[in-house]
Design a protein around this motif. Structure first.
Motif, mmCIF file in Angstrom:
data_model
loop_
_atom_site.group_PDB
_atom_site.id
_atom_site.type_symbol
_atom_site.label_atom_id
_atom_site.label_comp_id
_atom_site.label_asym_id
_atom_site.label_seq_id
_atom_site.Cartn_x
_atom_site.Cartn_y
_atom_site.Cartn_z
ATOM 1 N N CYS A 230 17.295 35.999 -13.096
ATOM 2 C CA CYS A 230 16.109 36.385 -12.305
ATOM 3 C C CYS A 230 16.372 36.107 -10.829
ATOM 4 C CB CYS A 230 14.883 35.613 -12.772
ATOM 5 S SG CYS A 230 14.394 35.941 -14.481
ATOM 6 N N ALA A 231 16.943 34.940 -10.543
ATOM 7 C CA ALA A 231 17.275 34.591 -9.161
ATOM 8 C C ALA A 231 18.307 35.569 -8.586
ATOM 9 C CB ALA A 231 17.799 33.168 -9.090
ATOM 10 N N SER A 232 19.117 36.158 -9.471
ATOM 11 C CA SER A 232 20.134 37.127 -9.033
ATOM 12 C C SER A 232 19.571 38.524 -8.869
ATOM 13 C CB SER A 232 21.285 37.160 -10.055
ATOM 14 O OG SER A 232 21.926 35.902 -10.139
ATOM 15 N N GLY A 233 18.276 38.697 -9.169
ATOM 16 C CA GLY A 233 17.631 39.981 -8.934
ATOM 17 C C GLY A 233 17.528 40.890 -10.144
ATOM 18 N N GLU A 234 17.855 40.386 -11.343
ATOM 19 C CA GLU A 234 17.836 41.246 -12.527
ATOM 20 C C GLU A 234 16.463 41.322 -13.188
ATOM 21 O OE1 GLU A 234 21.101 40.959 -15.283
ATOM 22 O OE2 GLU A 234 22.395 40.049 -13.767
ATOM 23 N N ALA A 235 15.560 40.423 -12.838
ATOM 24 C CA ALA A 235 14.210 40.425 -13.412
ATOM 25 C C ALA A 235 13.309 39.562 -12.553
ATOM 26 C CB ALA A 235 14.237 39.900 -14.851
ATOM 27 N N SER B 184 7.845 24.114 -7.385
ATOM 28 C CA SER B 184 8.927 23.121 -7.324
ATOM 29 C C SER B 184 9.800 23.168 -8.569
ATOM 30 C CB SER B 184 8.357 21.713 -7.127
ATOM 31 O OG SER B 184 7.714 21.241 -8.299
ATOM 32 N N TYR B 185 9.208 23.506 -9.716
ATOM 33 C CA TYR B 185 10.001 23.640 -10.944
ATOM 34 C C TYR B 185 11.119 24.665 -10.738
ATOM 35 C CZ TYR B 185 6.471 21.187 -13.828
ATOM 36 O OH TYR B 185 5.623 20.265 -14.382
ATOM 37 N N TYR B 186 10.736 25.811 -10.189
ATOM 38 C CA TYR B 186 11.714 26.887 -10.015
ATOM 39 C C TYR B 186 12.706 26.580 -8.889
ATOM 40 C CZ TYR B 186 8.793 29.533 -13.235
ATOM 41 O OH TYR B 186 8.097 29.943 -14.358
ATOM 42 N N GLU B 187 12.247 25.872 -7.869
ATOM 43 C CA GLU B 187 13.158 25.489 -6.781
ATOM 44 C C GLU B 187 14.202 24.490 -7.280
ATOM 45 O OE1 GLU B 187 10.243 26.041 -2.881
ATOM 46 O OE2 GLU B 187 10.260 24.128 -3.955
ATOM 47 N N ASN B 188 13.766 23.487 -8.043
ATOM 48 C CA ASN B 188 14.698 22.493 -8.577
ATOM 49 C C ASN B 188 15.636 23.110 -9.605
ATOM 50 O OD1 ASN B 188 13.576 20.455 -7.002
ATOM 51 N ND2 ASN B 188 12.107 19.863 -8.572
ATOM 52 N N GLN B 189 15.110 24.030 -10.369
ATOM 53 C CA GLN B 189 15.929 24.738 -11.348
ATOM 54 C C GLN B 189 17.069 25.481 -10.645
ATOM 55 O OE1 GLN B 189 14.370 28.509 -12.982
ATOM 56 N NE2 GLN B 189 14.613 27.589 -15.011
ATOM 57 N N GLN B 190 16.741 26.092 -9.524
ATOM 58 C CA GLN B 190 17.745 26.856 -8.793
ATOM 59 C C GLN B 190 18.884 25.968 -8.296
ATOM 60 O OE1 GLN B 190 17.930 29.408 -4.725
ATOM 61 N NE2 GLN B 190 16.132 29.818 -5.972
ATOM 62 N N LYS B 191 18.565 24.730 -7.966
ATOM 63 C CA LYS B 191 19.600 23.801 -7.508
ATOM 64 C C LYS B 191 20.646 23.572 -8.600
ATOM 65 C CE LYS B 191 16.464 21.363 -4.362
ATOM 66 N NZ LYS B 191 15.745 20.077 -4.100
ATOM 67 N N VAL B 192 20.200 23.529 -9.855
ATOM 68 C CA VAL B 192 21.123 23.358 -10.978
ATOM 69 C C VAL B 192 22.054 24.560 -11.071
ATOM 70 C CG1 VAL B 192 21.300 23.128 -13.491
ATOM 71 C CG2 VAL B 192 19.503 21.917 -12.254
ATOM 72 N N PHE B 193 21.497 25.748 -10.880
ATOM 73 C CA PHE B 193 22.321 26.964 -10.929
ATOM 74 C C PHE B 193 23.340 26.991 -9.797
ATOM 75 C CE2 PHE B 193 18.321 29.038 -12.857
ATOM 76 C CZ PHE B 193 18.681 28.629 -14.132
ATOM 77 N N ARG C 161 26.379 29.192 -10.895
ATOM 78 C CA ARG C 161 25.691 30.376 -11.422
ATOM 79 C C ARG C 161 25.108 31.223 -10.300
ATOM 80 N NH1 ARG C 161 23.433 29.822 -16.498
ATOM 81 N NH2 ARG C 161 22.848 32.025 -16.256
ATOM 82 N N LEU C 162 24.839 30.603 -9.165
ATOM 83 C CA LEU C 162 24.365 31.313 -7.974
ATOM 84 C C LEU C 162 25.275 30.961 -6.811
ATOM 85 C CD1 LEU C 162 20.475 30.781 -8.073
ATOM 86 C CD2 LEU C 162 21.706 32.910 -8.530
ATOM 87 N N GLU C 163 25.528 31.939 -5.949
ATOM 88 C CA GLU C 163 26.410 31.706 -4.808
ATOM 89 C C GLU C 163 25.672 31.085 -3.633
ATOM 90 O OE1 GLU C 163 28.347 35.321 -3.763
ATOM 91 O OE2 GLU C 163 29.490 35.449 -5.641
ATOM 92 N N LYS C 164 24.392 31.427 -3.467
ATOM 93 C CA LYS C 164 23.617 30.895 -2.349
ATOM 94 C C LYS C 164 22.147 30.799 -2.727
ATOM 95 C CE LYS C 164 23.164 35.506 -0.271
ATOM 96 N NZ LYS C 164 23.403 36.311 0.943
ATOM 97 N N PRO C 165 21.384 29.954 -2.037
ATOM 98 C CA PRO C 165 19.956 29.786 -2.355
ATOM 99 C C PRO C 165 19.181 31.094 -2.186
ATOM 100 C CG PRO C 165 20.724 28.017 -0.948
ATOM 101 C CD PRO C 165 21.819 29.044 -0.955
ATOM 102 N N VAL C 166 18.145 31.237 -3.005
ATOM 103 C CA VAL C 166 17.276 32.414 -2.952
ATOM 104 C C VAL C 166 15.833 31.926 -2.861
ATOM 105 C CG1 VAL C 166 16.540 34.511 -4.146
ATOM 106 C CG2 VAL C 166 18.893 33.692 -4.410
ATOM 107 N N ASP C 167 15.041 32.546 -2.001
ATOM 108 C CA ASP C 167 13.623 32.192 -1.907
ATOM 109 C C ASP C 167 12.961 32.513 -3.245
ATOM 110 O OD1 ASP C 167 10.923 31.909 -1.383
ATOM 111 O OD2 ASP C 167 10.954 33.081 0.470
#
Length: 364
Positions: free
Chosen positions: A126-131, A325-334, A339-345
Motif C-alpha cells: 500500500c505504501a508502494s502505491g499498489e492499494a 501513528s500505527y501506520y507511521e511506525n509500521q512504515q519504519k519497520v518496512f 521493503r521501502l526505499e524512502k519514507p512515504v506520507d
C-alpha cells in the motif's frame, strides 16, 4: 299604493339577501374541496417519494471481499455479514478465501476482487502505491516463528543454515526479520523456502522444513502436532515496543475514486461489527470457524491473538492521531527491512477521511 310599493321593495330586498346568503354558502364548500384535493396531491407526492427511497434502498451494492482463513483476517467481515450490518448498509458481500495479502492485492488489480483484508506485512505494498487503506481492523498478535527441536532448533541462533518456510510480504515474514535482527542475523543466514500458509503447516509437521514463520490458526496446529518438539521462538508480543501490527481493509485507488459512498457504508458496517466482536468474541470465533471450515476449538484458541478495536476506540484514536501513528511506525519497520526505499506520507495511502466519515455517521 305606497303600501304596495313598500311590500314589493321588501320582497326584493329579502330575495337579494337570500341570494347573498346562498352565494356565501358556496365559499366554505369550495374551500373544503380544494383543501381535500391539495391533501390528496400531497399524499400522492409523499407516497411517490417514499417509493423512490425504498427503490433506492433496494438497489443493493454487491462486493467481492478477499480474506484469509484466520481470526484476525476474517472475524470483522464475517461479523458484519452474519449480524446484518452489511445488509443494513445496502451491501451484499461474497467472501473469497486467499492465503496471503500480496495475492489479494494482485486479485484487486485484475478486477477479480473489490476489497481485501490484509495483515501487517502486505501494508508495504500500500505504501508502494499498489492499494489504499480505508479502514483499520485490529492490531495483530497472531504471527510467530516456530522451530522444531528434533531438527536441532532451540533458539533463534539455531536457525542459521536451517530451512525456514515463509510467505513473502506477510506479517509473519516481518516477525522473522525482527527475530533474526535481534540476534545480529539476516535472512542470508537461513535457507528461506517460499510457501503459502497451508503448505507451511504441512511442511513443518512432515519435517520437510526445520522451522517456519506463519500465523494462527496454523501456529496452533503446528505446535499441537509437534508436541514437545515445538518451540515458539518469537511472536508479535516480543516487538510491541518497536512496532504495532495493524491489519486493515484496502481497495485500489481507482475503486476508491469512484466509490466513496460504498466505502463509507462498508466502513460503517465494519465499525458496528467491531463493537459486536469485542463483546462477543467467542461467538464470533465460532462463526469464523464455520466460514473457514475448521473446528471451533481451533478458532476459539486464537481469540487472544488480536486487539479487537471498538467504535469508542476509533473515535478517540482518530482524534488524537493514534491510528495515524500505527501506520507511521509500521512504515519504519518496512524501511528498516528494505521493503521501502524512502519514507512515504501515510496520507497518500491511508484514507482517514473514510474512517472519520463512517464514525461520524454511526454516532449522529
Amino acid at each position: 299604493m305606497k303600501k304596495r310599493i313598500s311590500l314589493l321593495m321588501g320582497m326584493v330586498m329579502t330575495a337579494a339577501a337570500l341570494t347573498a346568503c346562498a352565494g356565501g354558502a358556496k365559499t366554505p364548500a369550495t374551500t373544503a374541496a380544494q383543501t381535500k384535493a391539495e391533501e390528496t396531491k400531497a399524499e400522492e407526492t409523499k407516497a411517490e417519494e417514499t417509493k423512490a427511497e425504498e427503490t433506492k434502498a433496494q438497489e443493493i451494492t454487491k462486493l467481492r471481499i478477499a480474506y484469509m482463513p484466520n481470526m484476525g483476517s476474517a472475524s470483522l467481515a464475517v461479523t458484519a455479514r452474519d449480524k446484518g450490518y452489511f445488509k443494513e448498509m445496502g451491501l451484499e458481500v461474497e467472501m473469497v478465501e486467499f492465503q496471503g495479502g500480496p495475492a489479494e492485492i494482485a486479485a484487486m488489480a485484475s478486477g477479480d476482487i473489490d476489497i481485501s483484508q490484509i495483515g501487517h506485512g502486505a501494508h508495504a505494498l500500500c505504501a508502494s502505491g499498489e492499494a489504499v487503506i480505508f479502514q483499520i481492523d485490529c492490531t495483530s498478535l497472531a504471527d510467530a516463528v516456530i522451530g522444531n527441536k528434533a531438527k536441532g532448533i532451540n533458539t533463534i541462533e539455531d536457525l542459521k543454515g536451517k530451512k525456514v518456510a515463509v510467505t513473502s510480504g506477510t506479517s509473519a515474514e516481518i516477525i522473522l526479520n525482527l527475530a533474526l535482527k535481534s540476534k545480529g542475523m539476516t535472512t542470508d543466514d537461513v535457507e528461506l523456502v517460499e510457501m503459502d500458509a497451508n503448505g507451511t503447516v504441512s511442511a513443518v509437521i512432515s519435517g520437510n522444513v526445520d522451522a517456519c514463520a506463519t500465523w494462527s490458526p496454523g501456529t496452533g496446529t503446528i505446535m499441537k502436532a509437534l508436541g514437545d518438539n515445538g518451540i515458539m521462538l518469537a511472536n508479535n508480543q516480543d516487538y510491541l515496543d518497536q512496532v504495532t501490527f495493524p491489519s486493515s481493509f484496502i481497495t485500489t485507488q481507482k475503486y476508491a475514486d469512484s466509490n466513496h459512498d460504498v466505502l463509507v457504508r462498508f466502513a460503517r458496517a465494519l465499525q458496528k461489527a467491531g463493537d459486536y466482536r469485542a463483546e462477543n468474541i467467542d461467538e464470533v470465533a465460532k462463526l469464523v470457524a464455520k466460514q473457514c471450515e475448521v473446528d471451533e476449538a481451533t478458532m476459539l484458541a486464537t481469540t487472544e491473538e488480536g486487539n479487537w478495536l471498538t467504535g469508542e476506540f476509533m473515535g478517540k484514536a482518530l482524534a488524537d492521531g493514534t491510528i495515524k501513528s500505527y501506520y507511521e511506525n509500521q512504515q519504519k519497520v518496512f524501511l528498516d527491512a528494505g521493503r521501502l526505499e524512502k519514507p512515504v506520507d501515510v496520507n497518500n495511502y491511508v484514507l482517514f477521511d473514510i474512517m472519520q466519515e463512517a464514525y461520524d455517521e454511526n454516532h449522529k
